[in-house]
Design an enzyme around this catalytic site. Sequence first.
Site, PDB file in Angstrom:
ATOM      1  N   ASP A   1      24.626  37.485  50.689  1.00 57.64           N
ATOM      2  CA  ASP A   1      25.122  37.697  49.320  1.00 57.64           C
ATOM      3  C   ASP A   1      25.022  36.404  48.519  1.00 57.64           C
ATOM      4  O   ASP A   1      25.945  36.010  47.826  1.00 57.64           O
ATOM      5  CB  ASP A   1      26.572  38.197  49.367  1.00 57.64           C
ATOM      6  CG  ASP A   1      27.014  38.788  48.014  1.00 57.64           C
ATOM      7  OD1 ASP A   1      26.139  39.031  47.160  1.00 57.64           O
ATOM      8  OD2 ASP A   1      28.211  39.012  47.827  1.00 57.64           O
TER       9      ASP A   1
ATOM     10  N   ILE B   1      43.968  31.701  41.095  1.00 53.06           N
ATOM     11  CA  ILE B   1      42.608  31.342  40.678  1.00 53.06           C
ATOM     12  C   ILE B   1      41.774  32.581  40.420  1.00 53.06           C
ATOM     13  O   ILE B   1      41.091  32.715  39.397  1.00 53.06           O
ATOM     14  CB  ILE B   1      41.925  30.466  41.752  1.00 53.06           C
ATOM     15  CG1 ILE B   1      42.695  29.174  41.962  1.00 53.06           C
ATOM     16  CG2 ILE B   1      40.474  30.178  41.361  1.00 53.06           C
ATOM     17  CD1 ILE B   1      42.136  28.321  43.070  1.00 53.06           C
TER      18      ILE B   1
ATOM     19  N   GLY C   1      40.746  40.101  43.395  1.00 49.22           N
ATOM     20  CA  GLY C   1      39.896  41.274  43.530  1.00 49.22           C
ATOM     21  C   GLY C   1      40.733  42.489  43.859  1.00 49.22           C
ATOM     22  O   GLY C   1      41.967  42.493  43.735  1.00 49.22           O
ATOM     23  N   ASN C   2      40.064  43.572  44.294  1.00 48.04           N
ATOM     24  CA  ASN C   2      40.787  44.801  44.608  1.00 48.04           C
ATOM     25  C   ASN C   2      41.722  44.630  45.788  1.00 48.04           C
ATOM     26  O   ASN C   2      42.820  45.191  45.824  1.00 48.04           O
ATOM     27  CB  ASN C   2      39.795  45.925  44.885  1.00 48.04           C
ATOM     28  CG  ASN C   2      39.035  46.338  43.633  1.00 48.04           C
ATOM     29  OD1 ASN C   2      39.571  46.225  42.521  1.00 48.04           O
ATOM     30  ND2 ASN C   2      37.805  46.775  43.791  1.00 48.04           N
ATOM     31  N   PHE C   3      41.283  43.862  46.791  1.00 43.50           N
ATOM     32  CA  PHE C   3      42.056  43.775  48.027  1.00 43.50           C
ATOM     33  C   PHE C   3      42.376  42.343  48.434  1.00 43.50           C
ATOM     34  O   PHE C   3      42.971  42.124  49.476  1.00 43.50           O
ATOM     35  CB  PHE C   3      41.300  44.458  49.169  1.00 43.50           C
ATOM     36  CG  PHE C   3      41.004  45.900  48.894  1.00 43.50           C
ATOM     37  CD1 PHE C   3      42.002  46.852  48.966  1.00 43.50           C
ATOM     38  CD2 PHE C   3      39.729  46.297  48.524  1.00 43.50           C
ATOM     39  CE1 PHE C   3      41.719  48.186  48.694  1.00 43.50           C
ATOM     40  CE2 PHE C   3      39.445  47.625  48.248  1.00 43.50           C
ATOM     41  CZ  PHE C   3      40.448  48.574  48.338  1.00 43.50           C
TER      42      PHE C   3
END
Length: 1134
Positions: free
Chosen positions: A975, A841, A844-846
């Site tokens: 956030d 889906i 990201g980076n990590f």
Amino acid sequence: MVWWGSSLLLPTLFLASHVGASVDLTLLANLRITDPQRFFLTCVSGEAGAGRSSDPPLLLEKDDRIVRTFPPGQPLYLARNGSHQVTLRGFSKPSDLVGVFSCVGGAGARRTRVLYVHNSPGAHLFPDKVTHTVNKGDTAVLSAHVHKEKQTDVIWKNNGSYFNTLDWQEADDGRFQLQLQNVQPPSSGIYSATYLEASPLGSAFFRLIVRGCGAGRWGPGCVKDCPGCLHGGVCHDHDGECVCPPGFTGTRCEQACREGRFGQSCQEQCPGTAGCRGLTFCLPDPYGCSCGSGWRGSQCQEACAPGHFGADCRLQCQCQNGGTCDRFSGCVCPSGWHGVHCEKSDRIPQILSMATEVEFNIGTMPRINCAAAGNPFPVRGSMKLRKPDGTMLLSTKVIVEPDRTTAEFEVPSLTLGDSGFWECRVSTSGGQDSRRFKVNVKVPPVPLTAPRLLAKQSRQLVVSPLVSFSGDGPISSVRLHYRPQDSTIAWSAIVVDPSENVTLMNLKPKTGYNVRVQLSRPGEGGEGGWGPSALMTTDCPEPLLQPWLESWHVEGPDRLRVSWSLPSVPLSGDGFLLRLWDGARGQERRENISFPQARTALLTGLTPGTHYQLDVRLYHCTLLGPASPPAHVHLPPSGPPAPRHLHAQALSDSEIQLMWQHPEAPSGPISKYIVEIQVAGGSGDPQWMDVDRPEETSIIVRGLNASTRYLFRVRASVQGLGDWSNTVEEATLGNGLQSEGPVRESRAAEEGLDQQLVLAVVGSVSATCLTILAALLALVCIRRSCLHRRRTFTYQSGSGEETILQFSSGTLTLTRRPKPQPEPLSYPVLEWEDITFEDLIGEGNFGQVIRAMIKKDGLKMNAAIKMLKEYASENDHRDFAGELEVLCKLGHHPNIINLLGACENRGYLYIAIEYAPYGNLLDFLRKSRVLETDPAFAREHGTASTLSSRQLLRFASDAANGMQYLSEKQFIHRDLAARNVLVGENLASKIADFGLSRGEEVYVKKTMGRLPVRWMAIESLNYSVYTTKSDVWSFGVLLWEIVSLGGTPYCGMTCAELYEKLPQGYRMEQPRNCDDEVYELMRQCWRDRPYERPPFAQIALQLGRMLEARKAYVNMSLFENFTYAGIDATAEEA
């Protein structure tokens, strides 16, 4: 040749003819002259002051915008007779005369156009009547008689456009008729009847005038009654005045002019010796055109038949009481009678009911009405008003009704000298009458004293507005004005009750305000001048920081040491107030700490054995900030006195013996003794030992370090802890230190030497073994790390403690250092075999999210599986484990992404959450921008989005409900943005991405990392402080994203500009498609002061009410110059 002009010009023409019905303007056509070269038209203005240099001149011209002919052989020319009359000449042939002529006169808003329609005498068809004036909703009948018969159909036209056709055999008694039912003002215009294929010169031309109201009505909405115009006058539908026919004058056209005269005041004289014979008079609408009084016929040259009079001889005399009929003026009544038909007997006029005393305010210019009745009726000029000084005022307006005449007098600006008795007088041929009344001129009130300050807070002033005043009462209103001292902004004003105190709110702290009062009394002009101004200053600002209690330590039955902390932001305060509440006794103890840098305090003199509720708050001036979360403290009961004669003796290099005597007069049986041991001069915490046998008064302390000095003290315990004894100091033996006892000295030395030797050997061997074991353990750990991740993760919790995560059969164990006890946190377990991974889906980076099918409680369902990549950092592991902790603690809610379960496999943690089929809200909004994706669909349906206003509002309402749930659970999201809101089944929005969430009321960020600057509140940007109120700010930005269909907040601005401009009051502008109520909610979320922002419960309630209202709060229609809000993907990463 004649032809029709453009009908597009007709609205201008006919609307202009309706302006200023009371203008005295007459257009005359001399029909006695049949020779075109001698024919002329004259326009006469009877306006007072006509022809002034500032007024536009009279205009008279042929208006070929309606009916056009070939240009005349020579130009027409105007001859002016002074400033009020103009004549048009220069016609050369009969066709030059056919058509429409207009005269324009008056100035400004009274500029008026009068029209005249001329028919050819040799036409095939001729109108029975050229001008027809009818009321709105009436039936109009236009009739043309046959002058030269043709066996062809007749065509009717309206303003040059085809309207109807009649068969030539439909002529009735040699006439063709057009019947128009339920006519409306747009039906007005120029009509014509023409034989098919015949020359337009042979047409019959008509003019139809439709009043804007029904019969007898005028004004906006047609709700006012007309005055009852006499002698053929027509009531103007705009101002209700009568437009009198030529030869009559007066308010109701009740007076006849002398023969041969016309004009509103009968001031004009018909030219020549023939008088008004052969003249057509055209007046402003809605009258139109007619012959002069006493004449009729197509050329106005036939005298009225006996018994008839007036314009076109349309009126019948029907005289009574011996009256005789005059064809110019109607009935001529004998002495003692008057009226249209001589039906009214003369009697003395009488002033009707009138107030005996009236009141006005000085400087006003009131209107005074005086009504009278009588036979004959009082008219303008017969009623006057006398002031106390003898000055006579004439009426400026007269209203004539069936039973009375009312005169209106405009009074000049009143002074105190106008107080006294006034008199209304009326005089007619029947006699005279008068009535006196008293006029009281009042002076508006003015305050004599400035308003008084009763109380003040940081943002409020309580004011007493009124003490005394000059002038006249009663006081009808008190208006309080205020503004900051030395400010040039407009005064703020509120209207208050004069008997109540006023609270001025939403002021700035520690700011001086000028406050003044204005009083009013009843009536026009009752506002008095300003009273004296007072300077009032608001209090210091309330402290906004909320302390929290870090620790408290009972140092005795009546002594308590308290420590607290504050967020690391600039401190604005004078000190701290500690409050202890004894609920059992209903008593409160307050301790004032006047040092703002203090973070600890010792409270003494407390009541032993008492339960206290403790809190601390910051104060500034006299104002208190928010209290810390309360702590509950129990003080032990009062203990016994201190033990006596404590002394110590070293027995060896690891043992010291303590001895003491029982306390004097203890408060009860001693339960135990407590010994405190601490290294002298050391910084470590003391240690305690209990002597559980209270009869013993000595103890040997073992396990001490050699050659070390120690401090000791003892206290007893009864029901509570007693006082400490005196402190004694003693050192263990070793390095030459010997016991004082001669017998035990050698023994202690030998034992100490043996023990040192044994300890050295054992220590050496132990160190070697530990080194080998550590090396082996390191190799094993490195190997296991290469094969797979370890099953223990460490992260920094919200309380600042380092936390170790361990997985064991559905339990997430959070071991927080330095606490020795683990804190288990349960979560629903998913078996590895019950997870079937499908599509990726997001990534990201990590970390990454994979759609999967899971089996839970025997049911299969879609889920989103979140996991970390192999080389994720320690911080990523920390945030990931923290998100699982948040999800576990939050529980279930329909507007958050809920936890389905978790699974640990080969050291990896997998978190299963609800699957949102529509992805994140940001992408979903941007995909709805149909004008970009499918412009043809957008223009066909007139919409800018595939989402409705209600659906967009539903997204916001769902998000508010989810955030309300988070805030009630005391979680801070940190956030909140459209990218972190997911769209689930039935398009329900759900709050997601809890990786940064904190289960605290206030969180201060201490670590570095990427920040969502464009969504962050001012206090978060400046001080790294996060609260639920900073989430409210972010929600306002989220609401803006929803309304703008995924626009980038502050698009075009850098982060540096935001840091500079937000504290200066800059906020995003209102989107053009956004309702004021929605934008006001955004502005409330973006208030500078966090405590002024609305709570999520209020936001959710307000959005819920908007949904119930079913109003289009977000306009998705394609209005003019519609553009989407800008998107800057690069800026969103900052």
